[in-house]
Design an enzyme around this catalytic site. Structure first.
Site, PDB file in Angstrom:
ATOM      1  N   LEU A 152       7.097  -3.422  14.414  1.00 10.20           N
ATOM      2  CA  LEU A 152       8.462  -2.773  14.393  1.00 10.20           C
ATOM      3  C   LEU A 152       8.527  -2.955  12.915  1.00 10.20           C
ATOM      4  O   LEU A 152      10.138  -3.226  12.623  1.00 10.20           O
ATOM      5  CB  LEU A 152       9.076  -2.959  15.458  1.00 10.20           C
ATOM      6  CG  LEU A 152       9.742  -1.798  15.116  1.00 10.20           C
ATOM      7  CD1 LEU A 152       9.686  -0.720  15.991  1.00 10.20           C
ATOM      8  CD2 LEU A 152      11.686  -1.996  15.719  1.00 10.20           C
ATOM      9  N   GLY A 153       8.429  -3.330  12.035  1.00 17.99           N
ATOM     10  CA  GLY A 153       8.460  -2.360  10.490  1.00 17.99           C
ATOM     11  C   GLY A 153       7.860  -1.305  10.055  1.00 17.99           C
ATOM     12  O   GLY A 153       8.936  -0.250  10.749  1.00 17.99           O
ATOM     13  N   ARG A 154       7.892  -0.826   8.435  1.00 20.52           N
ATOM     14  CA  ARG A 154       8.771   0.406   8.111  1.00 20.52           C
ATOM     15  C   ARG A 154       7.639   1.173   8.655  1.00 20.52           C
ATOM     16  O   ARG A 154       8.870   2.019   9.708  1.00 20.52           O
ATOM     17  CB  ARG A 154       8.090   0.039   6.777  1.00 20.52           C
ATOM     18  CG  ARG A 154       9.150  -0.748   6.102  1.00 20.52           C
ATOM     19  CD  ARG A 154       7.689  -0.630   4.280  1.00 20.52           C
ATOM     20  NE  ARG A 154       7.354  -1.799   4.146  1.00 20.52           N
ATOM     21  CZ  ARG A 154       6.804  -2.466   3.744  1.00 20.52           C
ATOM     22  NH1 ARG A 154       7.548  -3.303   2.770  1.00 20.52           N
ATOM     23  NH2 ARG A 154       5.574  -3.137   3.533  1.00 20.52           N
ATOM     24  N   ILE A 155       5.930   1.035   9.309  1.00 23.14           N
ATOM     25  CA  ILE A 155       5.201   2.114   9.305  1.00 23.14           C
ATOM     26  C   ILE A 155       5.709   2.408  11.412  1.00 23.14           C
ATOM     27  O   ILE A 155       6.418   3.013  11.903  1.00 23.14           O
ATOM     28  CB  ILE A 155       4.262   2.546   9.511  1.00 23.14           C
ATOM     29  CG1 ILE A 155       3.878   1.670   7.912  1.00 23.14           C
ATOM     30  CG2 ILE A 155       2.753   3.183  10.093  1.00 23.14           C
ATOM     31  CD1 ILE A 155       2.616   2.033   8.397  1.00 23.14           C
ATOM     32  N   ARG A 175       7.441 -11.545  15.828  1.00 21.97           N
ATOM     33  CA  ARG A 175       7.444 -12.885  15.928  1.00 21.97           C
ATOM     34  C   ARG A 175       9.568 -13.380  16.170  1.00 21.97           C
ATOM     35  O   ARG A 175       9.887 -14.384  16.594  1.00 21.97           O
ATOM     36  CB  ARG A 175       7.143 -13.598  14.106  1.00 21.97           C
ATOM     37  CG  ARG A 175       5.987 -13.326  14.582  1.00 21.97           C
ATOM     38  CD  ARG A 175       4.778 -13.852  12.717  1.00 21.97           C
ATOM     39  NE  ARG A 175       6.102 -13.191  11.698  1.00 21.97           N
ATOM     40  CZ  ARG A 175       5.636 -13.122  10.899  1.00 21.97           C
ATOM     41  NH1 ARG A 175       4.568 -13.495  10.561  1.00 21.97           N
ATOM     42  NH2 ARG A 175       6.057 -12.067   9.721  1.00 21.97           N
ATOM     43  N   ARG A 232      -5.696  -2.875  11.596  1.00 20.15           N
ATOM     44  CA  ARG A 232      -5.962  -4.141  11.167  1.00 20.15           C
ATOM     45  C   ARG A 232      -7.393  -4.351  12.441  1.00 20.15           C
ATOM     46  O   ARG A 232      -6.691  -4.253  13.334  1.00 20.15           O
ATOM     47  CB  ARG A 232      -6.191  -5.151  10.631  1.00 20.15           C
ATOM     48  CG  ARG A 232      -5.345  -4.858   9.049  1.00 20.15           C
ATOM     49  CD  ARG A 232      -6.710  -4.414   7.848  1.00 20.15           C
ATOM     50  NE  ARG A 232      -5.561  -3.975   6.732  1.00 20.15           N
ATOM     51  CZ  ARG A 232      -5.662  -3.034   6.169  1.00 20.15           C
ATOM     52  NH1 ARG A 232      -5.191  -1.753   6.610  1.00 20.15           N
ATOM     53  NH2 ARG A 232      -4.576  -3.095   4.524  1.00 20.15           N
ATOM     54  N   ASP A 256      -8.568   3.172  15.064  1.00 19.81           N
ATOM     55  CA  ASP A 256      -8.652   3.778  13.489  1.00 19.81           C
ATOM     56  C   ASP A 256      -9.478   3.186  12.335  1.00 19.81           C
ATOM     57  O   ASP A 256      -9.606   3.345  11.344  1.00 19.81           O
ATOM     58  CB  ASP A 256      -7.080   4.233  12.512  1.00 19.81           C
ATOM     59  CG  ASP A 256      -7.630   4.486  11.131  1.00 19.81           C
ATOM     60  OD1 ASP A 256      -8.604   5.728  11.521  1.00 19.81           O
ATOM     61  OD2 ASP A 256      -6.392   4.587  10.483  1.00 19.81           O
ATOM     62  N   GLU A 261     -15.988  -2.878   9.628  1.00 24.32           N
ATOM     63  CA  GLU A 261     -15.782  -1.738   9.140  1.00 24.32           C
ATOM     64  C   GLU A 261     -16.833  -1.871   7.308  1.00 24.32           C
ATOM     65  O   GLU A 261     -16.945  -2.855   6.994  1.00 24.32           O
ATOM     66  CB  GLU A 261     -14.009  -0.433   8.346  1.00 24.32           C
ATOM     67  CG  GLU A 261     -13.168  -0.774   9.640  1.00 24.32           C
ATOM     68  CD  GLU A 261     -12.018  -0.873   9.145  1.00 24.32           C
ATOM     69  OE1 GLU A 261     -11.689  -0.413   8.016  1.00 24.32           O
ATOM     70  OE2 GLU A 261     -11.153  -0.564   9.745  1.00 24.32           O
ATOM     71  N   HIS A 279     -10.890   4.826   9.911  1.00 22.10           N
ATOM     72  CA  HIS A 279      -9.854   4.156   9.518  1.00 22.10           C
ATOM     73  C   HIS A 279      -9.171   5.726   8.258  1.00 22.10           C
ATOM     74  O   HIS A 279      -8.602   5.490   7.427  1.00 22.10           O
ATOM     75  CB  HIS A 279     -10.258   2.938   8.329  1.00 22.10           C
ATOM     76  CG  HIS A 279      -9.463   2.157   7.868  1.00 22.10           C
ATOM     77  ND1 HIS A 279      -8.921   0.893   7.650  1.00 22.10           N
ATOM     78  CD2 HIS A 279      -7.822   1.993   7.382  1.00 22.10           C
ATOM     79  CE1 HIS A 279      -7.714   0.344   7.227  1.00 22.10           C
ATOM     80  NE2 HIS A 279      -6.777   0.886   7.537  1.00 22.10           N
TER      81      HIS A 279
HETATM   82  O1  A2R Z   1       7.375 -10.387  13.529  1.00 19.22           O
HETATM   83  P1  A2R Z   1       8.027 -10.122  12.264  1.00 19.22           P
HETATM   84  O2  A2R Z   1       9.383  -9.741  13.294  1.00 19.22           O
HETATM   85  O3  A2R Z   1       8.324 -10.381  10.712  1.00 19.22           O
HETATM   86  O4  A2R Z   1       8.002  -8.025  12.153  1.00 19.22           O
HETATM   87  C1  A2R Z   1       6.423  -8.029  11.243  1.00 19.22           C
HETATM   88  C2  A2R Z   1       5.549  -8.022  12.497  1.00 19.22           C
HETATM   89  N1  A2R Z   1       4.413  -9.005  12.317  1.00 19.22           N
HETATM   90  C3  A2R Z   1       3.563  -9.359  12.814  1.00 19.22           C
HETATM   91  N2  A2R Z   1       4.047  -9.061  14.722  1.00 19.22           N
HETATM   92  C4  A2R Z   1       3.872 -10.300  15.216  1.00 19.22           C
HETATM   93  N3  A2R Z   1       2.801 -11.177  14.786  1.00 19.22           N
HETATM   94  C5  A2R Z   1       2.979 -11.543  14.010  1.00 19.22           C
HETATM   95  N4  A2R Z   1       1.958 -12.856  13.337  1.00 19.22           N
HETATM   96  C6  A2R Z   1       3.679 -10.388  12.907  1.00 19.22           C
HETATM   97  N5  A2R Z   1       3.179 -10.292  11.428  1.00 19.22           N
HETATM   98  C7  A2R Z   1       4.065  -9.732  10.785  1.00 19.22           C
HETATM   99  O5  A2R Z   1       4.466  -6.312  11.858  1.00 19.22           O
HETATM  100  C8  A2R Z   1       6.892  -6.318  10.761  1.00 19.22           C
HETATM  101  O6  A2R Z   1       7.419  -6.025  12.317  1.00 19.22           O
HETATM  102  C9  A2R Z   1       5.139  -6.159  10.623  1.00 19.22           C
HETATM  103  C10 A2R Z   1       5.177  -5.287   9.736  1.00 19.22           C
HETATM  104  O7  A2R Z   1       6.050  -4.146   9.475  1.00 19.22           O
HETATM  105  P2  A2R Z   1       5.866  -4.047   7.478  1.00 19.22           P
HETATM  106  O8  A2R Z   1       6.137  -5.705   6.788  1.00 19.22           O
HETATM  107  O9  A2R Z   1       7.809  -3.204   6.786  1.00 19.22           O
HETATM  108  O10 A2R Z   1       4.605  -3.833   7.385  1.00 19.22           O
HETATM  109  P3  A2R Z   1       4.072  -2.198   6.918  1.00 19.22           P
HETATM  110  O11 A2R Z   1       4.534  -1.457   5.759  1.00 19.22           O
HETATM  111  O12 A2R Z   1       5.053  -1.292   8.243  1.00 19.22           O
HETATM  112  O13 A2R Z   1       3.122  -1.826   7.307  1.00 19.22           O
HETATM  113  C11 A2R Z   1       2.484  -1.999   8.377  1.00 19.22           C
HETATM  114  C12 A2R Z   1       0.547  -2.868   8.627  1.00 19.22           C
HETATM  115  C13 A2R Z   1       0.130  -3.016   7.083  1.00 19.22           C
HETATM  116  O14 A2R Z   1      -0.033  -4.206   6.884  1.00 19.22           O
HETATM  117  C14 A2R Z   1      -1.203  -2.581   7.275  1.00 19.22           C
HETATM  118  O15 A2R Z   1      -2.328  -3.588   7.361  1.00 19.22           O
HETATM  119  C15 A2R Z   1      -1.224  -1.423   8.492  1.00 19.22           C
HETATM  120  O16 A2R Z   1       0.041  -1.500   8.718  1.00 19.22           O
HETATM  121  O17 A2R Z   1      -1.645  -0.172   7.068  1.00 19.22           O
END
Ligand code: A2R
Length: 313
Positions: A152-155, A175, A232, A256, A261, A279
């Site tokens: 639950l990040g930006r996207i 996490r 991914r 997607d 890929e 993708h």
């Molecule tokens: O785990 P948290 O609380 O830091 O939440 C991040 C979550 N995240 C994970 N969740 C479970 N297990 C993990 N090992 C783990 N690592 C990270 O993914 C956070 O809520 C979310 C990522 O959010 P943002 O950094 O804001 O990334 P955004 O811009 O939403 O893009 C996400 C992904 C990219 O990395 C590309 O692979 C794809 O969307 O296009």
């Protein structure tokens, strides 16, 4: 003298034009011999322009002793050796934010398309089955059907907001529990999968999420459940996913992204309970242009002695 940069692969024409204008650009993908290019120009190269797929390996970075900055076209940086960049004091920038809306829209489109059998029903009409056999089996509605968001990040937050409008209760796994977020939090991914109708993956790739959506998670999602991946291909265990769809322990999938890929397993191509996309999360004219502009801007800022606009921390 213009700074010299390395381009890892073809980029959008407006990006290439802007980079050619400001820098001496060495195109790795056009080099007759990459080794020769890196040996000859490597010592003068101060920047890399790349994308989320091509990334930048430690090996390439080591060929560029004057490297200062890597600008990535895309938000996912799993193909860039971030640890190595950090060790070498190289700044890494990506393109977060500008792609949220369109990636989220594709996730929502896949939720709608799977639940309403959009692609299978399109084929049903084209194949003349509507006239021959009558109406197809009923599909499912969305209101009240729960969506679990992995990441639950930006996207992820954009996806949650958009699906709320369709009447879907939202849960999430990450996490850690996020302060000020009203959605239900699950510390355990398998528990969340068991509690939802749709599992939508939108977390980063890389070692910490490698095949995190495994056979147990898919089994918990169940025969009425749908798995959507716009993150991914490394995030799901593709062998387990195919097995779960084939033996009916998982209902449907909207994908997607894939493990290897652009190769997509034959088994997935044959299934009508899977909707496949090449993708295309950020793949709109508007978003790709904005991502390209941000790559150019990050490099401009760096070489003007300013901090990049969107550093990867
Ligand atoms: O785990 P948290 O609380 O830091 O939440 C991040 C979550 N995240 C994970 N969740 C479970 N297990 C993990 N090992 C783990 N690592 C990270 O993914 C956070 O809520 C979310 C990522 O959010 P943002 O950094 O804001 O990334 P955004 O811009 O939403 O893009 C996400 C992904 C990219 O990395 C590309 O692979 C794809 O969307 O296009």
């Amino acid at each position: 003298m213009k700074p010299e940069i390395l381009m890892m692969g073809p980029m959008m024409p407006h990006v290439e034009a802007a980079l050619d204008d400001a820098y001496t650009v060495h195109r790795l993908h056009e080099a007759a011999d990459r080794d020769v290019l890196l040996a000859e120009a490597g010592p003068r190269i101060r920047g890399i322009a790349t994308d989320g797929h091509l990334g930048a390996s430690a090996e390439v970075m080591d060929r560029l002793p004057a490297l200062e900055v890597i600008a990535c076209y895309g938000v996912g940086t799993d193909a860039i050796d971030l640890g190595h960049a950090r060790t070498k004091g190289v700044t890494v920038a990506n393109t977060p934010g500008v792609l949220n809306d369109d990636v989220a829209n594709l996730a929502v489109a896949l939720v709608l398309a799977t639940s309403r059998h959009l692609v299978a029903n399109d084929a049903y009409v084209r194949q003349g089955r509507w006239t021959a056999e009558g109406a197809p089996p009923l599909s499912r509605g969305l209101r009240g059907r729960k969506v679990g968001i992995l990441g639950l990040g930006r996207i992820g937050k954009d996806i949650a907001e958009k699906l709320t409008v369709f009447g879907c209760p939202i849960a999430y796994h990450g996490r850690r529990e996020q302060e000020g977020v009203g959605y239900e939090y699950f510390a355990d991914l398998t528990e969340m999968a068991a509690a939802v109708d749709f599992l939508v993956a939108i977390c980063p790739g890389g070692p910490s999420t490698d095949r995190i959506v495994n056979a147990d998670v898919l089994a918990a999602l169940g025969p009425e459940g749908t798995f959507i991946n716009v993150a991914r291909g490394s995030v799901h265990d593709e062998t387990a996913l195919i097995a779960a769809l084939l033996n009916g322990t998982l209902g449907m999938a909207g994908l997607d992204v894939f493990a290897d890929e652009p190769r997509v397993p034959e088994a997935l191509m044959k299934m009508d309970k899977v909707i496949l996309q090449p993708h295309q999360g950020s793949g709109t004219v508007e978003t790709r242009r904005a991502m390209g502009d941000l790559v150019v801007e990050n490099l401009r800022r760096h070489f003007a002695g300013e901090p990049v606009a969107t550093p990867v921390t």
